[in-house]
Motif scaffolding. Structure first.
Motif, PDB file in Angstrom:
ATOM      1  N   SER B 180       0.917  -1.130  -0.009  1.00  0.00           N
ATOM      2  CA  SER B 180      -0.178   0.158   0.041  1.00  0.00           C
ATOM      3  C   SER B 180       0.939   1.414   0.074  1.00  0.00           C
ATOM      4  O   SER B 180       0.596   2.359  -0.788  1.00  0.00           O
ATOM      5  N   GLY B 181       1.870   1.350   0.819  1.00  0.00           N
ATOM      6  CA  GLY B 181       2.790   2.429   0.734  1.00  0.00           C
ATOM      7  C   GLY B 181       3.430   2.425  -0.712  1.00  0.00           C
ATOM      8  O   GLY B 181       3.588   3.662  -1.169  1.00  0.00           O
ATOM      9  N   TYR B 182       3.962   1.430  -1.296  1.00  0.00           N
ATOM     10  CA  TYR B 182       4.381   1.663  -2.735  1.00  0.00           C
ATOM     11  C   TYR B 182       3.545   2.028  -3.597  1.00  0.00           C
ATOM     12  O   TYR B 182       3.826   2.973  -4.610  1.00  0.00           O
ATOM     13  N   ILE B 183       2.108   1.558  -3.622  1.00  0.00           N
ATOM     14  CA  ILE B 183       1.107   2.147  -4.625  1.00  0.00           C
ATOM     15  C   ILE B 183       0.818   3.803  -4.247  1.00  0.00           C
ATOM     16  O   ILE B 183       0.750   4.461  -5.143  1.00  0.00           O
ATOM     17  N   VAL B 197       8.190  17.745  -6.880  1.00  0.00           N
ATOM     18  CA  VAL B 197       9.416  18.070  -6.344  1.00  0.00           C
ATOM     19  C   VAL B 197       9.474  17.890  -4.842  1.00  0.00           C
ATOM     20  O   VAL B 197      10.429  17.164  -4.596  1.00  0.00           O
ATOM     21  N   ALA B 198       8.639  18.450  -4.214  1.00  0.00           N
ATOM     22  CA  ALA B 198       8.626  18.529  -2.726  1.00  0.00           C
ATOM     23  C   ALA B 198       7.954  17.380  -1.904  1.00  0.00           C
ATOM     24  O   ALA B 198       8.438  17.029  -0.800  1.00  0.00           O
ATOM     25  N   LEU B 199       6.981  16.938  -2.577  1.00  0.00           N
ATOM     26  CA  LEU B 199       5.839  16.058  -1.868  1.00  0.00           C
ATOM     27  C   LEU B 199       6.574  14.663  -1.283  1.00  0.00           C
ATOM     28  O   LEU B 199       6.316  14.308  -0.094  1.00  0.00           O
ATOM     29  N   PRO B 200       7.467  14.223  -2.289  1.00  0.00           N
ATOM     30  CA  PRO B 200       7.900  12.825  -1.783  1.00  0.00           C
ATOM     31  C   PRO B 200       8.805  12.820  -0.668  1.00  0.00           C
ATOM     32  O   PRO B 200       8.939  11.688  -0.022  1.00  0.00           O
ATOM     33  N   ALA B 201       9.479  14.039  -0.338  1.00  0.00           N
ATOM     34  CA  ALA B 201      10.467  14.034   0.611  1.00  0.00           C
ATOM     35  C   ALA B 201       9.742  14.008   1.865  1.00  0.00           C
ATOM     36  O   ALA B 201      10.434  13.259   2.892  1.00  0.00           O
ATOM     37  N   VAL B 202       8.515  14.453   1.872  1.00  0.00           N
ATOM     38  CA  VAL B 202       7.711  14.194   3.242  1.00  0.00           C
ATOM     39  C   VAL B 202       6.974  12.973   3.263  1.00  0.00           C
ATOM     40  O   VAL B 202       7.076  12.103   4.301  1.00  0.00           O
ATOM     41  N   ALA B 203       6.365  12.386   2.113  1.00  0.00           N
ATOM     42  CA  ALA B 203       5.434  11.093   1.976  1.00  0.00           C
ATOM     43  C   ALA B 203       6.213   9.928   2.390  1.00  0.00           C
ATOM     44  O   ALA B 203       5.990   8.860   2.845  1.00  0.00           O
ATOM     45  N   SER B 204       7.610  10.006   1.614  1.00  0.00           N
ATOM     46  CA  SER B 204       8.345   8.769   1.628  1.00  0.00           C
ATOM     47  C   SER B 204       8.835   8.350   2.976  1.00  0.00           C
ATOM     48  O   SER B 204       9.174   7.429   3.444  1.00  0.00           O
ATOM     49  N   VAL B 205       9.091   9.465   3.846  1.00  0.00           N
ATOM     50  CA  VAL B 205       9.397   9.052   5.347  1.00  0.00           C
ATOM     51  C   VAL B 205       8.144   8.216   5.918  1.00  0.00           C
ATOM     52  O   VAL B 205       8.702   7.223   6.725  1.00  0.00           O
ATOM     53  N   ILE B 206       7.021   8.746   5.577  1.00  0.00           N
ATOM     54  CA  ILE B 206       5.864   7.977   6.314  1.00  0.00           C
ATOM     55  C   ILE B 206       5.989   6.363   5.607  1.00  0.00           C
ATOM     56  O   ILE B 206       5.411   5.684   6.244  1.00  0.00           O
ATOM     57  N   PHE B 207       5.552   6.663   4.249  1.00  0.00           N
ATOM     58  CA  PHE B 207       5.285   5.287   3.731  1.00  0.00           C
ATOM     59  C   PHE B 207       6.384   4.331   3.212  1.00  0.00           C
ATOM     60  O   PHE B 207       6.065   3.155   2.848  1.00  0.00           O
ATOM     61  N   THR B 208       7.686   4.737   3.298  1.00  0.00           N
ATOM     62  CA  THR B 208       8.636   3.942   3.227  1.00  0.00           C
ATOM     63  C   THR B 208       9.706   3.842   4.142  1.00  0.00           C
ATOM     64  O   THR B 208       9.799   2.471   4.827  1.00  0.00           O
ATOM     65  N   LEU B 209      10.186   4.718   4.824  1.00  0.00           N
ATOM     66  CA  LEU B 209      11.082   4.547   5.974  1.00  0.00           C
ATOM     67  C   LEU B 209      10.597   3.765   7.154  1.00  0.00           C
ATOM     68  O   LEU B 209      10.984   2.871   7.708  1.00  0.00           O
ATOM     69  N   PHE B 210       9.247   4.539   7.496  1.00  0.00           N
ATOM     70  CA  PHE B 210       8.579   4.035   8.793  1.00  0.00           C
ATOM     71  C   PHE B 210       8.256   2.560   8.441  1.00  0.00           C
ATOM     72  O   PHE B 210       8.331   1.775   9.616  1.00  0.00           O
TER      73      PHE B 210
END
Lengths: 87, 232
Positions: B180-183, B197-210
């Motif tokens: 679900s994080g990948y989608i 440009v900017a959104l993945p920097a915030v979102a990937s912390v929640i949906f990938t790193l976490f």
């Protein structure tokens, strides 16, 4: 114009994709129960730590386990929604 | 009009649950998750070899001033070893290193999403393999510790169901959260350029790193507590 938009929405909702989207939305309601459960878990853990700060490590590890179990139902809901929408 | 609305409203990503086949070696199809799984394994093996060959002998010689890296490695090993010994007693000698490597694979495999690959844990085959390995260990340790007395546990049919569902619950929990994080990250990368440009920097912390860290910890912790339950 308005009538044609309403007509299009009705046609979409009664098509296979529309009904599948409604089903996926209903499946996402599992988040409701999981949210309540996780809130209760975290609240009770904070209460326990406030009452007995020495036991913080033990309380935290068992809270993580409880959160994992509570989160599982939400993940199953997301999984069902994704299965409905992607397949 | 209605056809247009259908294409706008329905989620049309190129993500599907079975991973895409990248190339073939003879009759064997190699999927994109297999590529990232092999990259993860190569990185893990090389890292382990470097630590073992280059660092551990030097750490043995002088233990006057431990570096930050040494403290990190030792605390990780100590965390897995102590929780394995706590949960599974004498079997901790095997359980600790085994789940250290599984957790390393899950965490590093999920982090391959950051370099644009599809993570191996977003493939149901990989997570089911991990879940079945854990299940086999649970059954094996249960019978090894208690021999035939373990069969008494299975006299209750509820226990058969609750034990049989363990690999699927472990696998689907991991698969569901990572996929679900990948989608979601895939949808964000498909946005117009100003949001990309900017959104993945915030979102990937929640949906990938976490997810990578929490799910590997949960997988390790749940499997160890299941083993502990089986041998007690």
């Amino acid at each position: 114009m308005v009538l044609s938009v309403i007509n299009a929405v009705v046609v979409f909702l009664t098509s296979v994709e529309g009904l599948a989207a409604i089903g996926a939305g209903i499946a996402a309601f599992t988040g409701l129960g999981a949210g309540i459960a996780m809130g209760i878990t975290a609240g009770k853990a904070v209460e326990g730590i406030a009452r007995q700060p020495d036991a913080e490590k033990k309380i935290r590890s068992s809270m993580m386990l409880g959160l994992a179990f509570a989160e599982t139902t939400a993940i199953y809901g997301v999984l069902v929604a994704i299965l409905i929408m992607v397949m | 009009m209605s056809g247009n609305l259908v294409t706008i409203l329905s989620v049309k990503t190129d993500v599907s649950i079975p991973p895409k086949t990248v190339f073939r070696i003879g009759p064997m199809p190699i999927s994109e998750t297999m590529v990232s799984a092999f990259i993860t394994m190569v990185v893990l093996v090389v890292l382990a070899l470097i630590i073992r060959v280059a660092f551990v002998p030097r750490w043995r010689k002088n233990d006057v001033k431990p570096s930050g890296f040494r403290i990190f490695v030792e605390s990780m090993v100590n965390m897995f070893d102590s929780s394995a010994r706590e949960q599974s007693g004498g079997y901790g000698v095997f359980v600790g290193p085994f789940y250290f490597s599984l957790a390393g694979f899950i965490a590093l495999g999920t982090l391959t999403e950051l370099i644009g690959l599809r993570p191996p844990t977003s493939d149901l085959n990989a997570t089911l393999a991990l879940g079945i390995m854990s299940f086999a260990l649970i059954v094996f340790f249960g019978f090894h510790k208690k021999h035939a007395k373990r069969l008494l546990h299975y006299c209750n049919p509820i226990n058969i169901i609750s034990d049989g569902v363990v690999p699927f619950s472990l696998a689907l929990r991991l698969f569901g959260s990572v996929f679900s994080g990948y989608i979601i990250m895939h949808l964000i990368y498909g946005l117009p350029i100003f949001a990309r440009v900017a959104l993945p920097a915030v979102a990937s912390v929640i949906f990938t790193l976490f997810h990578a860290l929490i799910q590997s910890y949960i997988f390790m912790f749940l499997s160890m507590s299941f083993i502990g339950e089986a041998i007690e």
